[in-house]
Design a protein around this motif. Structure first.
Motif, PDB file in Angstrom:
ATOM      1  N   ASP A   1      -0.998   6.466   0.685  1.00  0.00           N
ATOM      2  CA  ASP A   1      -0.751   7.863   0.997  1.00  0.00           C
ATOM      3  C   ASP A   1      -1.402   8.821   0.010  1.00  0.00           C
ATOM      4  O   ASP A   1      -1.431  10.028   0.246  1.00  0.00           O
ATOM      5  CB  ASP A   1       0.757   8.141   1.012  1.00  0.00           C
ATOM      6  CG  ASP A   1       1.482   7.320   2.058  1.00  0.00           C
ATOM      7  OD1 ASP A   1       0.865   7.029   3.103  1.00  0.00           O
ATOM      8  OD2 ASP A   1       2.653   6.962   1.849  1.00  0.00           O
ATOM      9  N   VAL A   2      -1.893   8.310  -1.107  1.00  0.00           N
ATOM     10  CA  VAL A   2      -2.347   9.168  -2.196  1.00  0.00           C
ATOM     11  C   VAL A   2      -3.868   9.215  -2.211  1.00  0.00           C
ATOM     12  O   VAL A   2      -4.537   8.177  -2.105  1.00  0.00           O
ATOM     13  CB  VAL A   2      -1.824   8.657  -3.549  1.00  0.00           C
ATOM     14  CG1 VAL A   2      -2.218   9.607  -4.676  1.00  0.00           C
ATOM     15  CG2 VAL A   2      -0.304   8.494  -3.508  1.00  0.00           C
TER      16      VAL A   2
ATOM     17  N   GLY B   1       0.779  -1.216   0.000  1.00  0.00           N
ATOM     18  CA  GLY B   1       0.000   0.000   0.000  1.00  0.00           C
ATOM     19  C   GLY B   1       0.815   1.272   0.000  1.00  0.00           C
ATOM     20  O   GLY B   1       0.272   2.359   0.200  1.00  0.00           O
ATOM     21  N   THR B   2       2.113   1.161  -0.224  1.00  0.00           N
ATOM     22  CA  THR B   2       2.947   2.352  -0.279  1.00  0.00           C
ATOM     23  C   THR B   2       4.191   2.048  -1.082  1.00  0.00           C
ATOM     24  O   THR B   2       4.601   0.898  -1.214  1.00  0.00           O
ATOM     25  CB  THR B   2       3.344   2.819   1.137  1.00  0.00           C
ATOM     26  OG1 THR B   2       4.084   4.046   1.047  1.00  0.00           O
ATOM     27  CG2 THR B   2       4.206   1.789   1.824  1.00  0.00           C
TER      28      THR B   2
ATOM     29  N   THR C   1       1.575   2.907   6.535  1.00  0.00           N
ATOM     30  CA  THR C   1       2.091   1.544   6.576  1.00  0.00           C
ATOM     31  C   THR C   1       3.278   1.458   7.535  1.00  0.00           C
ATOM     32  O   THR C   1       3.800   2.467   8.018  1.00  0.00           O
ATOM     33  CB  THR C   1       2.540   1.095   5.183  1.00  0.00           C
ATOM     34  OG1 THR C   1       3.659   1.894   4.774  1.00  0.00           O
ATOM     35  CG2 THR C   1       1.412   1.262   4.174  1.00  0.00           C
ATOM     36  N   ASP C   2       3.729   0.235   7.795  1.00  0.00           N
ATOM     37  CA  ASP C   2       4.879   0.048   8.679  1.00  0.00           C
ATOM     38  C   ASP C   2       6.131   0.721   8.121  1.00  0.00           C
ATOM     39  O   ASP C   2       6.999   1.151   8.874  1.00  0.00           O
ATOM     40  CB  ASP C   2       5.153  -1.448   8.875  1.00  0.00           C
ATOM     41  CG  ASP C   2       4.141  -2.092   9.803  1.00  0.00           C
ATOM     42  OD1 ASP C   2       3.473  -1.360  10.549  1.00  0.00           O
ATOM     43  OD2 ASP C   2       4.000  -3.334   9.765  1.00  0.00           O
TER      44      ASP C   2
ATOM     45  N   LYS D   1       1.421  -0.374 -10.248  1.00  0.00           N
ATOM     46  CA  LYS D   1       2.856  -0.214 -10.006  1.00  0.00           C
ATOM     47  C   LYS D   1       3.309   1.228 -10.096  1.00  0.00           C
ATOM     48  O   LYS D   1       4.126   1.677  -9.298  1.00  0.00           O
ATOM     49  CB  LYS D   1       3.628  -1.068 -11.011  1.00  0.00           C
ATOM     50  CG  LYS D   1       5.146  -0.957 -10.916  1.00  0.00           C
ATOM     51  CD  LYS D   1       5.797  -1.728 -12.041  1.00  0.00           C
ATOM     52  CE  LYS D   1       7.310  -1.569 -12.025  1.00  0.00           C
ATOM     53  NZ  LYS D   1       7.934  -2.181 -13.220  1.00  0.00           N
ATOM     54  N   GLU D   2       2.806   1.947 -11.094  1.00  0.00           N
ATOM     55  CA  GLU D   2       3.246   3.324 -11.335  1.00  0.00           C
ATOM     56  C   GLU D   2       2.274   4.297 -10.660  1.00  0.00           C
ATOM     57  O   GLU D   2       1.145   4.458 -11.091  1.00  0.00           O
ATOM     58  CB  GLU D   2       3.322   3.601 -12.839  1.00  0.00           C
ATOM     59  CG  GLU D   2       4.269   2.680 -13.588  1.00  0.00           C
ATOM     60  CD  GLU D   2       5.719   2.929 -13.220  1.00  0.00           C
ATOM     61  OE1 GLU D   2       6.013   4.017 -12.678  1.00  0.00           O
ATOM     62  OE2 GLU D   2       6.555   2.038 -13.462  1.00  0.00           O
ATOM     63  N   LYS D   3       2.737   4.943  -9.627  1.00  0.00           N
ATOM     64  CA  LYS D   3       1.854   5.771  -8.795  1.00  0.00           C
ATOM     65  C   LYS D   3       1.245   6.932  -9.567  1.00  0.00           C
ATOM     66  O   LYS D   3       0.113   7.342  -9.298  1.00  0.00           O
ATOM     67  CB  LYS D   3       2.650   6.281  -7.584  1.00  0.00           C
ATOM     68  CG  LYS D   3       1.850   7.128  -6.625  1.00  0.00           C
ATOM     69  CD  LYS D   3       2.594   7.342  -5.314  1.00  0.00           C
ATOM     70  CE  LYS D   3       3.876   8.094  -5.492  1.00  0.00           C
ATOM     71  NZ  LYS D   3       4.559   8.335  -4.210  1.00  0.00           N
ATOM     72  N   ASP D   4       1.969   7.474 -10.520  1.00  0.00           N
ATOM     73  CA  ASP D   4       1.514   8.670 -11.223  1.00  0.00           C
ATOM     74  C   ASP D   4       0.761   8.371 -12.509  1.00  0.00           C
ATOM     75  O   ASP D   4       0.378   9.291 -13.222  1.00  0.00           O
ATOM     76  CB  ASP D   4       2.707   9.581 -11.531  1.00  0.00           C
ATOM     77  CG  ASP D   4       3.301  10.184 -10.275  1.00  0.00           C
ATOM     78  OD1 ASP D   4       2.523  10.596  -9.405  1.00  0.00           O
ATOM     79  OD2 ASP D   4       4.535  10.233 -10.151  1.00  0.00           O
ATOM     80  N   TRP D   5       0.553   7.100 -12.845  1.00  0.00           N
ATOM     81  CA  TRP D   5      -0.196   6.757 -14.049  1.00  0.00           C
ATOM     82  C   TRP D   5      -1.673   6.671 -13.685  1.00  0.00           C
ATOM     83  O   TRP D   5      -2.070   5.836 -12.863  1.00  0.00           O
ATOM     84  CB  TRP D   5       0.273   5.423 -14.623  1.00  0.00           C
ATOM     85  CG  TRP D   5       1.653   5.455 -15.191  1.00  0.00           C
ATOM     86  CD1 TRP D   5       2.625   6.380 -14.957  1.00  0.00           C
ATOM     87  CD2 TRP D   5       2.220   4.490 -16.077  1.00  0.00           C
ATOM     88  NE1 TRP D   5       3.771   6.053 -15.647  1.00  0.00           N
ATOM     89  CE2 TRP D   5       3.547   4.906 -16.339  1.00  0.00           C
ATOM     90  CE3 TRP D   5       1.749   3.325 -16.665  1.00  0.00           C
ATOM     91  CZ2 TRP D   5       4.402   4.181 -17.180  1.00  0.00           C
ATOM     92  CZ3 TRP D   5       2.590   2.608 -17.501  1.00  0.00           C
ATOM     93  CH2 TRP D   5       3.904   3.033 -17.758  1.00  0.00           C
ATOM     94  N   ILE D   6      -2.479   7.516 -14.284  1.00  0.00           N
ATOM     95  CA  ILE D   6      -3.904   7.531 -13.956  1.00  0.00           C
ATOM     96  C   ILE D   6      -4.734   7.591 -15.231  1.00  0.00           C
ATOM     97  O   ILE D   6      -4.299   8.113 -16.263  1.00  0.00           O
ATOM     98  CB  ILE D   6      -4.269   8.718 -13.034  1.00  0.00           C
ATOM     99  CG1 ILE D   6      -3.813  10.053 -13.642  1.00  0.00           C
ATOM    100  CG2 ILE D   6      -3.685   8.534 -11.648  1.00  0.00           C
ATOM    101  CD1 ILE D   6      -4.169  11.265 -12.800  1.00  0.00           C
TER     102      ILE D   6
END
Length: 1466
Positions: free
Chosen positions: A740-741, A253-254, A689-690, A785-790
């Motif tokens: 976080d997003v 999750g992060t 997350t941890d 996988k890619e956080k900025d791909w939307i």
């Protein structure tokens, strides 16, 4: 003959005798057939090896390239790589392309072959011991399973005379003594200790990876405590850095990482970076010092830019040195230390960082900086009065170090003067002979360069194209001479010399010509040919390494440094080959710069303050009012040479009160917060997350009047997020894969987003291509996988938000830069859904997108399922007349209409080939009316098939698959289901094989039109046997139940299940509270009404074997602190108090939170159930409120994982006398009721300590095989009219299988690990698979577990659905994810981590029948409420992270398949 063979070598040696002309070097040219690769020197020698590409020939010279010979001991065409020992100048290993390799211990003069059992891992095949050249680790090629890739590591202690298995299922291994500066502090451990990252104990997913140590080659192993009192899972990488070992851990999750550092393998600390986050693939551990670690942390997700940090001496606390460092692809950073001189650092930074911070396509203005005080201050490089900027690591044009060598103070670089760094070809060669303080132009144009003879000879060659000359300087680059090369114009490839730069010989590799005429050449440049005299003592001077603005030497680490260096204007050669320059030191007086914060102290401005409670010396502090002599908070940096001066580390008197924690109040606290709104529309936990930094517990909510609020203290205080106040928020979209997003969507194109849980000013804005669609379609889609791909699905040509116009349609767009302006591309118009379908082991799927689009862009025509890997510039049509599709694990599932409006389901693993799903032959259902995938978490799939689909009379049968998901057997009949497709089936979280169902107890009457009467059953062996729940002996008032003594059929416990739940998150169990379950129900013959007078609340502490009545009436519940706190509150009745238990429900205490009775609608906590805080959600008058319940004051310490605070609990099967369950005895940590402490950080593997016994197989470890049914005597017999499956087919589906057994009618329960004993599946005759007769004879056959990926058997499609839901529903059923980065049924441990009740509700594919009334939307919205953009939530059902809009597929109603938000991340 050897002599004549050497004459025939394809090497042309051309020697130019320049003896007659002393001013020129001697040049030797050698020609080769292919490009030289991996050229390297053995240290302190002229021996060089390289591998010729294409032909795979190893060449050797012992004269620095003047003559070359093929290595005859290594066959041509066999090796592919040569590895040199980093700390020994004799040993090297040539790795073969197969399993034969070669080792040399005499610098390649002779080689000995050795064999390995595996091919070498191409990434890191070898690990060397820093002291013993015979101790080497060999790492085999990784094998990829359903979820992850792991390999085997081997070890040798005799230089590959022998090779033994070290560890299986490893990600990476290395010697603890991997560098010459690292030591465990124990000579024996230094000799033998190996550190490995290995798979989790019971899971192969990367988030369960563990760090393990062994000093006996893994005859035994230990898992170190990385965090305070806890081991840490999710270790993804480790690195040896000088005297430190660094391990990186990642949580699900992060993408934030936790770095753990040790300097002895015994004591580990988490590295602290202040307010900076360290993210996966966004940090670089740089060349460090002997007393600190340098790390560059990426500071922008859009631009390669970072922040440089330096640690204290034990690597725990990092301070910022310089921001906006220039980074390049693959994590390279423009950073280099000047060799052999402490404290001088060259970096490149981005000067226009504000302009490029949020703009992926902006041009970076790169400038160069230098520090002479270990990074405390930085200055511009100066060439005269001009600023100088140099190309560094990200644009390196030669091998080895970029700027410096061991030559004292000599530094060179290619760059330009001005306000920023220009292109490499616009640069010139500059030189400094005072370690970078002053620079001068050496040669026009860009050149490759090298240092020789301790800096007395500098060599350069033109590097912007072809040249026919080389240049050299004997006066530190002030003047230069040139000499022509013998072969005309060449293109320089590499210029190098011995690693210590003490030789007069250089090697130049180059190409001549191009195309088919291209030649490959190696030149040796020997400057001994200059015939210069050897320097004498008077030719040297003392040169001080660092000077301040006043020209005087400065101190670093308590000393000044100087070298004996040849004077620049003297023409002589040192010619002291292989003798490294020796630094000399002068001690300095101590200053503040020579000290750092002591252990357990942290920097706060100019002071060091205690980070925790201090420890007093033994015998001190008998009274809290006493004082003791303790640390001042400072210590001299280890290795510092300073003397006298400031003394910051002298002990001081400290009060004994500093050694004690303040006593816990022992009280529960509460804080109420009212909201002036009619209702809370949705809320989500953004759980840290941890691996995450900070201590916040963040909740974000949306009110019915479209205002967003956030709390970072679990509801104590609320505020509108920074920059959002005043904006109307239509929906909240937490990122599905990164906790976080979060995105706050407005009705316009404006979108607020935060990548740091809405903390501080982390909220920003982007403009979407269109306003959100109003068709209730998913607005935002996320890449796993890619956080900025939307993906953004907006509405076009829609007037005033209406979607009813003919021109109004949805349009899908993609951004790979987080929505930044200019980054949007249109995917498709007239879509229903678009989704990323990347999976870790789905090759080529990173850019793969699936969409549903109306045929011919006409909304009156059927939907098509299409895919593309290039944003739909090209596309593939997979299915026509599609109802919906979803992704799950590695599956892509699509439902399509067929004749008569029935549905068919197809599945694909690779995203290219689809196969149709079908039911097993022995299950007789006339039509596929409905099915629901329940679960695939325990190596088997549970599938509910509806038998009766009449309104309010729905029920069906549960089928269970084998471990391959290819064949199904009947598990249980007559299981309850409701109109929406939800099934009363729930797995117990955290405990394998336990599930609870409700069955219809009056089927005959129901089939005739009567109402259902339900009974609750439980399985303890993964569905092989089901039994009624044993009721408590007495109720909470110690009275017998009315039915007591009538037997289980007439008197058992029944619980209300998923079909009656208002909030899907209210599961019986918690993944972190293993063995505990709470439920609402009654004792009797049948399950009563939910609001009936006999409905009470019950608990079990042993996984459902025994139950206890908690309280009369129905209550909502939540688990906290991993089950050590349980809170319940009365449901649907105004109340002023909660009840809580600190001993797993044995005793309950009342806490009053209100003077007046109020209605509580919900109770919640963080999805992992690890917090000590809870939220009550209630209504009062015309408003709503939250109440924070805080239990953190009960205790003042975290439990220690020992026998004082924990006991070991073993789950068992109620029908077995021993504790064997699924072939083993498992033990879990459970906190003792008497322990006055908190569990704190989540226990790894949900507290599973070990499986300390593998049991012999019994009947309980087996179930009936495909087409076999259980008989009354518990035997398995072939179903009437059916035949056994053909066991030999297993051979044709997997070429690696060597034998098969005749069908016995039994198969082992997939999660059972039993061995020996009663092996009912192996009692028949084995047979050899064709082509494997010899192996069969040697009894090396294997079982059929590899079937799964060999072919796509259709029913496996449905099998994957349950796994999808299982993997992607968070700890509170706050989210559904169709597919997580893993795969297959084996991707999770049999020790289930996440809630499982969702499996029953996740997928309901219902065929249209005449009695179905109303649309999908009406039926779903009645359950969840809501309207905007697929957001069907109310307060009770608002999922913690935005998953879970279940839906039904109705071909007549264009409904959705597999859950509206399945993998499409709400």
């Amino acid at each position: 003959m050897r002599f004549f063979r050497s004459i025939l070598l394809p090497v042309l040696l051309l020697v130019i005798d320049s003896a007659a002309e002393d001013s020129k070097p001697k040049i030797t040219s050698s020609k080769f057939d292919a490009q030289p690769e991996n050229l390297f020197y053995f240290d302190d020698s002229e021996t060089v090896l390289f591998l010729e590409s294409e032909s795979s020939v190893v060449w050797r010279t012992d004269s620095a390239g003047e003559s070359w010979k093929k290595v005859s001991d290594i066959p041509e065409g066999k090796p592919f790589e040569i590895w040199k020992h980093p700390y020994n100048n004799k040993l090297a290993v040539a790795l073969g392309m197969s399993k034969t390799h070669w080792v040399t211990k005499d610098q390649g003069e002779t080689w000995r072959s050795f064999e390995t059992k595996d091919h070498p891992d191409p990434g890191y095949p070898l690990s060397f011991h820093a002291d013993d050249i015979d101790r080497i680790l060999f790492h085999g090629l990784e094998e990829c399973g359903f979820v992850s890739c792991t390999g085997k590591s081997y070890y040798t202690t005799d230089g590959f005379e022998s090779l033994q298995l070290l560890r299986e299922n490893r990600k990476m291994c290395q010697w603890a003594r991997n560098t010459d500066l690292f030591s465990t502090g124990d000579a024996k451990k230094d000799k033998n200790m190996v550190v490995c990252i290995v798979e989790g104990k019971y899971s192969s997913r990367s988030i369960n990876n563990r760090l393990v140590l062994s000093s006996d080659f893994f005859d035994s192993e230990v898992e170190p405590e990385l965090a305070t009192g806890r081991t840490v899972s999710g270790i993804i990488n480790m690195a040896a850095v000088k005297g430190f070992l660094v391990a990186a851990a990642k949580s699900e999750g992060t993408d934030e990482l936790a770095l753990y550092v040790t300097d002895d393998t015994s004591i580990w600390h988490r590295a602290e970076f202040g307010d900076h986050r360290v993210e996966e693939d966004a940090y670089t551990i740089l060349e460090s010092t002997n007393y600190s670690i340098q790390v560059d942390v990426m500071s922008s997700s859009l631009i390669d830019m970072g922040t440089l940090f330096t640690s204290n001496s034990n690597g725990t606390y990092f301070t910022r040195n310089i921001e906006h460092t220039n980074r390049g692809p693959f994590g390279f950073v423009d950073f280099e230390k000047i060799t052999n001189i402490q404290g001088i650092v060259l970096v490149n930074t981005v000067s226009n960082w504000e302009d490029v911070q949020g703009h992926a396509f902006a041009h970076k203005k790169v400038i160069s900086k230098i520090s002479f005080d270990d990074g405390r201050t930085f200055h511009s490089l100066k060439a005269g009065d001009d600023d100088l900027h140099l190309h560094s690591v990200t644009d390196q044009s030669n091998s080895g170090r970029v700027f410096s060598s061991l030559a004292p103070g000599l530094v060179m670089g290619v760059g330009n003067t001005g306000d920023q760094l220009k292109k490499y070809t616009d640069g010139d060669l500059y030189v400094s002979d005072d370690a970078g303080l002053n620079w001068r132009l050496a040669r026009k144009e860009a050149h490759k360069y090298e240092f020789g003879d301790d800096g007395s000879v500098l060599v350069a060659i033109y590097d912007e194209g072809e040249t026919d000359e080389i240049a050299w300087s004997l006066d530190h680059g002030k003047t230069w001479k040139t000499v022509e090369l013998p072969d005309g114009k060449i293109k320089a490839q590499e210029l190098t010399t011995v690693p210590d730069s003490t030789s007069l010989k250089f090697i130049l590799t180059a190409t001549k010509g191009s195309g088919r005429r291209k030649e490959y050449r190696i030149y040796t440049l020997d400057f001994a040919g200059l015939r210069l005299r050897k320097c004498k003592e008077s030719d040297f001077e003392d040169w001080y390494a660092r000077k301040g603005d006043d020209g005087k030497p400065t101190c670093i680490m308590g000393h000044k440094t100087y070298f004996r260096r040849r004077k620049a204007d003297i023409e002589c050669v040192i010619d002291d080959e292989f003798s490294d320059p020796v630094p000399h030191y002068e001690e300095c007086e101590c200053t503040i710069d020579d000290y750092e914060c002591d252990f357990n102290f942290v920097r706060n401005g100019d002071e060091c303050v205690a980070a925790g409670k201090m420890v007093a010396p033994e015998g001190e502090c008998r009274d809290i009012h006493d004082t003791f002599k303790g640390s001042s908070g400072w210590r001299k940096i280890p290795g510092n040479r300073c003397i006298g001066g400031l003394k910051k580390d002298e002990p001081v008197q400290r009060p004994c009160a500093e050694t004690k924690n303040p006593p816990a109040s022992g009280e529960v606290k509460h804080t109420k917060h009212p909201f002036q709104t009619e209702a809370i529309k949705e809320y989500y936990y953004l759980e840290r997350t941890d691996a995450g930094t900070g201590d916040d517990e963040t909740v974000v909510l949306l009110t019915s009047d479209r205002k967003a609020f956030v709390s970072h203290d679990h509801g104590v205080t609320w505020e509108e997020p920074h920059g959002v106040k005043g904006d109307e928020i239509a929906a909240i979209y937490p990122h599905s894969y990164f906790n976080d997003v979060v995105y706050l969507v407005t009705p316009s194109r404006k979108v607020h987003y935060s990548k740091n849980r809405l903390l501080g000013d982390s909220t920003h804005i982007f403009e979407a291509p269109e306003a959100p669609n109003t068709d209730r379609l998913q607005i935002l889609g996320f890449h796993p996988k890619e956080k900025d791909w939307i993906i953004w699905t907006g509405g076009k040509d829609c007037d005033h938000g209406s979607s009813s116009g003919n021109d109004c349609h949805s349009v899908a767009h993609i951004s790979k830069k987080g929505g930044e302006s200019g980054s949007w591309d249109t995917l498709l118009r007239f879509v229903q859904k678009c989704q990323f379908v990347w999976r870790e082991h789905r090759q080529g799927s990173e850019d793969l997108i699936f969409c549903e689009q109306y045929e011919l862009e006409d909304k009156t025509r059927p939907l098509q399922l299409i895919s593309s890997e290039d944003r739909f510039e090209h596309k593939t049509v997979h299915n026509q007349n599609v109802v919906n599709f979803a992704t799950m694990s590695e599956f892509i599932i699509v439902a399509s209409k067929v004749e008569d409006q029935w549905l068919k389901v197809d599945a694909s693993i690779d995203g290219k080939t689809f196969a149709e799903a079908a039911f097993p032959r022995n299950f007789k259902v006339q039509h596929q009316q409905a099915y629901t995938v329940l679960d695939s978490s325990t190596h088997a799939v549970f599938l509910h098939v509806t038998v009766n689909n009449d309104d309010d009379r729905e029920y069906g049968s549960i089928l269970k698959s084998n471990s391959n998901g290819t064949s199904y057997v009947l598990s249980v009949n007559e299981v309850n289901r409701n109109r929406a497709g939800y099934v009363d089936f729930e797995k117990m979280q955290g405990l394998e094989g336990v599930a609870i169902i409700n069955v219809v107890g009056n089927v005959n009457e129901v089939n005739k039109g009567s109402l259902k009467k339900k009974k609750t059953k439980i399985t303890h062996n993964d569905g092989a046997d089901w039994s009624l729940l044993s009721p408590p002996e007495k109720d909470v008032d110690e009275r017998s139940y009315k039915c007591s003594g009538k037997g289980l059929e007439k008197c058992s416990l029944h619980l209300h299940g998923y079909t009656e739940r208002k909030d899907p998150r209210d599961t019986f169990s918690s993944p972190s509270a293993v063995g505990l379950m709470l439920g609402v129900g009654n004792v009797g013959e049948f399950l009563g009404k939910y609001n009936g007078p006999d409905t009470d609340t019950f608990i079990t502490r042993d996984g459902g074997i025994t139950w206890k009545e908690v309280i009369k009436g129905k209550y909502m519940w939540e688990y906290g602190d991993q089950g050590s706190i349980i809170v319940i509150v009365e449901e649907e009745v105004p109340t002023d108090h909660i009840l809580y238990s600190l001993d797993e429900g044995e005793h309950w205490r009342e806490y009053k939170f209100s003077n007046d009775k109020v209605l509580i609608n919900d109770i919640s906590t963080v999805p992992s159930d690890t917090s000590t805080k809870f939220l009550l959600w209630g209504r009062e008058g015309h408003g709503v409120f939250t109440i924070n319940l805080d239990f953190s004051g009960l205790y003042d310490r975290m439990c220690k994982l020992d026998e004082d605070d924990y006991y070991l609990w073993t789950p068992r099967h109620p029908a077995q006398n021993n504790n064997c369950l699924f072939g083993h005895v498992a033990q879990y940590y459970r906190k003792k009721a008497s322990a006055k402490c908190f569990n704190g950080r989540k226990l790894v593997d949900n507290g599973l300590k070990s499986v300390n016994k593998i049991c012999e197989c019994t009947r309980k470890d087996f179930e009936c095989d495909y087409n076999f049914e259980r008989q009354t005597d518990n035997s398995c017999a072939l179903s009437t009219g059916l035949s056994p499956a053909d066991p030999s087919k297993i051979c044709s589906t997997n070429s690696s299988i060597t034998e098969y057994y005749d069908i016995t009618g039994y198969r082992k329960i997939p999660i059972s690990t039993c061995e020996g004993g009663l092996e009912l599946d192996l009692t028949s005759t084995p047979h050899a698979c064709p082509g494997h007769e010899e192996e069969f004879e040697r009894k090396h056959g294997i079982s059929g577990v590899g079937l799964f990926f060999a072919i796509v058997i259709p029913i496996a499609a449905a099998a994957g659905v349950g796994y999808w839901v299982h993997q992607n529903w968070d700890g509170k059923f706050g989210r559904i994810r169709l597919g997580e980065g893993g795969s297959s049924f084996d991707s999770d441990a049999p020790w289930v981590r996440w809630p499982v009740v969702a499996f029953s509700a996740a997928v309901a594919v219902l065929a249209a029948i005449p009695l179905l009334v109303g649309s999908l939307w009406r039926s779903v919205s009645n359950r969840f409420g809501g309207r905007y953009g697929a957001r069907t939530y109310n307060t009770r059902a608002a999922f913690a992270r935005g998953r879970g809009d279940y839906a039904v597929v109705d071909p007549m109603d264009e409904g959705e398949l597999l859950g509206e938000d399945s993998d499409e991340e709400v």
